[in-house]
Design a protein around this motif. Structure first.
Motif, mmCIF file in Angstrom:
data_model
loop_
_atom_site.group_PDB
_atom_site.id
_atom_site.type_symbol
_atom_site.label_atom_id
_atom_site.label_comp_id
_atom_site.label_asym_id
_atom_site.label_seq_id
_atom_site.Cartn_x
_atom_site.Cartn_y
_atom_site.Cartn_z
ATOM 1 N N MET A 136 44.033 44.926 33.787
ATOM 2 C CA MET A 136 42.710 44.917 34.391
ATOM 3 C C MET A 136 42.788 44.470 35.849
ATOM 4 O O MET A 136 42.971 43.293 36.142
ATOM 5 N N GLY A 137 42.648 45.438 36.743
ATOM 6 C CA GLY A 137 42.540 45.140 38.157
ATOM 7 C C GLY A 137 41.092 45.252 38.597
ATOM 8 O O GLY A 137 40.174 45.370 37.775
ATOM 9 N N SER A 138 40.878 45.284 39.901
ATOM 10 C CA SER A 138 39.517 45.308 40.445
ATOM 11 C C SER A 138 38.750 46.560 40.024
ATOM 12 O O SER A 138 37.561 46.490 39.693
ATOM 13 N N VAL A 139 39.432 47.705 40.020
ATOM 14 C CA VAL A 139 38.746 48.952 39.679
ATOM 15 C C VAL A 139 38.398 49.006 38.195
ATOM 16 O O VAL A 139 37.312 49.461 37.821
ATOM 17 N N VAL A 140 39.298 48.531 37.346
ATOM 18 C CA VAL A 140 39.004 48.493 35.908
ATOM 19 C C VAL A 140 37.777 47.628 35.650
ATOM 20 O O VAL A 140 36.853 48.018 34.920
ATOM 21 N N GLY A 141 37.747 46.442 36.252
ATOM 22 C CA GLY A 141 36.596 45.553 36.087
ATOM 23 C C GLY A 141 35.315 46.159 36.622
ATOM 24 O O GLY A 141 34.249 46.038 36.007
ATOM 25 N N GLU A 142 35.425 46.852 37.762
ATOM 26 C CA GLU A 142 34.247 47.480 38.369
ATOM 27 C C GLU A 142 33.724 48.625 37.518
ATOM 28 O O GLU A 142 32.513 48.773 37.310
ATOM 29 N N LYS A 143 34.625 49.459 37.000
ATOM 30 C CA LYS A 143 34.193 50.597 36.184
ATOM 31 C C LYS A 143 33.523 50.129 34.895
ATOM 32 O O LYS A 143 32.503 50.691 34.466
ATOM 33 N N ARG A 168 45.995 42.200 36.001
ATOM 34 C CA ARG A 168 47.013 42.923 36.774
ATOM 35 C C ARG A 168 47.579 42.003 37.853
ATOM 36 O O ARG A 168 46.907 41.666 38.825
ATOM 37 N N MET A 169 48.835 41.635 37.698
ATOM 38 C CA MET A 169 49.454 40.634 38.559
ATOM 39 C C MET A 169 49.490 41.064 40.024
ATOM 40 O O MET A 169 49.432 40.223 40.923
ATOM 41 N N GLN A 170 49.557 42.366 40.295
ATOM 42 C CA GLN A 170 49.645 42.836 41.676
ATOM 43 C C GLN A 170 48.363 42.587 42.471
ATOM 44 O O GLN A 170 48.363 42.711 43.691
ATOM 45 N N GLU A 171 47.276 42.242 41.775
ATOM 46 C CA GLU A 171 46.010 41.980 42.462
ATOM 47 C C GLU A 171 45.601 40.516 42.386
ATOM 48 O O GLU A 171 44.506 40.153 42.837
ATOM 49 N N GLY A 172 46.450 39.693 41.811
ATOM 50 C CA GLY A 172 46.255 38.245 41.845
ATOM 51 C C GLY A 172 44.878 37.781 41.409
ATOM 52 O O GLY A 172 44.348 38.200 40.371
ATOM 53 N N ILE A 173 44.273 36.912 42.217
ATOM 54 C CA ILE A 173 42.984 36.306 41.881
ATOM 55 C C ILE A 173 41.877 37.344 41.774
ATOM 56 O O ILE A 173 40.915 37.174 41.024
ATOM 57 N N LEU A 174 42.008 38.470 42.499
ATOM 58 C CA LEU A 174 40.999 39.526 42.409
ATOM 59 C C LEU A 174 40.948 40.110 41.000
ATOM 60 O O LEU A 174 39.885 40.523 40.539
ATOM 61 N N SER A 175 42.091 40.160 40.358
ATOM 62 C CA SER A 175 42.136 40.623 38.973
ATOM 63 C C SER A 175 41.477 39.612 38.040
ATOM 64 O O SER A 175 40.694 39.981 37.157
ATOM 65 N N LEU A 176 41.777 38.339 38.240
ATOM 66 C CA LEU A 176 41.204 37.299 37.376
ATOM 67 C C LEU A 176 39.680 37.227 37.518
ATOM 68 O O LEU A 176 38.978 36.879 36.564
ATOM 69 N N MET A 177 39.178 37.549 38.708
ATOM 70 C CA MET A 177 37.723 37.532 38.929
ATOM 71 C C MET A 177 36.989 38.535 38.046
ATOM 72 O O MET A 177 35.791 38.370 37.762
ATOM 73 N N GLN A 178 37.697 39.575 37.595
ATOM 74 C CA GLN A 178 37.050 40.587 36.746
ATOM 75 C C GLN A 178 36.664 40.021 35.378
ATOM 76 O O GLN A 178 35.764 40.542 34.723
ATOM 77 N N MET A 179 37.347 38.971 34.958
ATOM 78 C CA MET A 179 36.991 38.326 33.692
ATOM 79 C C MET A 179 35.576 37.770 33.762
ATOM 80 O O MET A 179 34.757 37.982 32.855
ATOM 81 N N ALA A 180 35.280 37.077 34.866
ATOM 82 C CA ALA A 180 33.945 36.488 35.036
ATOM 83 C C ALA A 180 32.896 37.575 35.258
ATOM 84 O O ALA A 180 31.775 37.501 34.723
ATOM 85 N N LYS A 181 33.276 38.597 36.037
ATOM 86 C CA LYS A 181 32.302 39.647 36.366
ATOM 87 C C LYS A 181 31.856 40.417 35.128
ATOM 88 O O LYS A 181 30.652 40.627 34.910
ATOM 89 N N THR A 182 32.808 40.848 34.316
ATOM 90 C CA THR A 182 32.467 41.610 33.115
ATOM 91 C C THR A 182 31.720 40.745 32.095
ATOM 92 O O THR A 182 30.800 41.220 31.431
ATOM 93 N N SER A 183 32.104 39.475 32.002
ATOM 94 C CA SER A 183 31.432 38.572 31.058
ATOM 95 C C SER A 183 29.996 38.304 31.488
ATOM 96 O O SER A 183 29.079 38.243 30.657
#
Length: 290
Positions: A136-143, A168-183
């Motif tokens: 899950m990177g930024s685009v996965v979370g956004e979609k 997704r490790m290549q996107e670091g904290i931006l990837s982790l932010m998707q957890m909060a956004k989707t929730s």
């Protein structure tokens, strides 16, 4: 030696013909990773990629899932043009994304859209482990967020099929932010009266499990699916205890109250149609009025 006189020696070595070398063409047969039974690929496809000997559920792509689940020609995709960038300038990340696009035929690790199951319309997000292991990177979370918002705006239920190695490790904290956004958007969706069905497949791990995958009104899973947050070895090293053999398997989670039902793929469409029919009978009454 006298016997050598009677043995006819061949002047030339024989080379096997091309026809004699032909075996079973690649892709015709499949071997089950679980029970090792060999079966025809077409037969496997007929049974929705489930081994009829041991019940092993092969991972399937997002488009294969759509084909076996939705009514014919009812799927309308969302946000196909969204693609990942490289915000952290991670080495070789863009090259890896391009390789995954070629391998999977996808632009990202999730396909979103809407469609019908036995006539019942629903929004969908289907993750595909063939693209960056479904991370899950930024685009996965956004979609996924946009699909949930669409469902909320159009008063539709949403079904999310999870298949992920986590953030997704290549996107670091931006990837982790998707957890909060989707929730957070799921919380809004729930308060509005929306129906969310989470369907976990093999594997569903890491930040995906720790966010939207575990927040369904119904939490379903396929048999044998690996579902968890941290890996088995890390947990054993942390608690210094040996874990059960079936730890983090769907059946183990069901037994311990973390799933509502383990559903074989053959019953997937029927079960989802039944749940949608129950909640659709109330019409707009299930949605809270503004």
């Amino acid at each position: 030696m006298l016997k050598d006189f009677f043995i006819k020696k061949k002047k030339y070595a024989t080379v096997p013909s091309t026809k004699s070398k032909i075996g079973v063409p690649e892709g015709i047969m499949k071997k089950c990773p679980s029970c090792k039974k060999i079966m025809y690929a077409k037969e496997l496809q007929k049974y929705l990629y489930v081994c009829q000997s041991c019940g092993y559920h092969y991972p399937v792509s997002a488009f294969e899932r759509i084909e076996m689940l939705l009514d014919p020609e009812s799927f309308i995709p969302f946000d196909q043009d969204l693609v990942s960038k490289n915000p952290l300038d991670f080495p070789n990340y863009l090259e890896k994304l391009e390789k995954d696009k070629e391998k999977s035929g996808l632009n990202e690790a999730v396909v979103t859209g809407k469609g019908k199951i036995e006539g019942y319309e629903t929004a969908l997000a289907i993750m595909d482990s063939n693209f960056r292991m479904g991370s899950m990177g930024s685009v996965v979370g956004e979609k996924i967020t946009r699909a949930i918002e669409y469902a909320m705006d159009h008063r539709l239920p949403i079904i999310i099929f999870s298949a992920s190695g986590g953030a997704r490790m290549q996107e670091g904290i931006l990837s982790l932010m998707q957890m909060a956004k989707t929730s957070a958007v799921l919380k809004q969706f729930s308060l509005a009266g929306g129906l969310f069905i989470s369907y976990m497949t093999h594997p569903t791990t890491g930040g995906v499990t720790a966010s939207f995958a575990s927040l369904g009104d119904y939490n379903f899973a396929e048999p044998g699916a690996l579902i968890g947050f941290a890996g088995r070895r890390i947990i054993e090293q942390t608690i210094r205890e040996e874990l059960p053999d079936d730890f983090q398997k769907a059946e183990f989670l069901l037994e311990h109250g973390q799933l509502d039902k383990v559903i074989p793929r053959s019953k997937m469409k029927e079960t989802l149609a039944t749940v949608l029919s129950i909640h659709t009978k109330g019409g707009d009454e299930q949605w809270h009025r503004d």
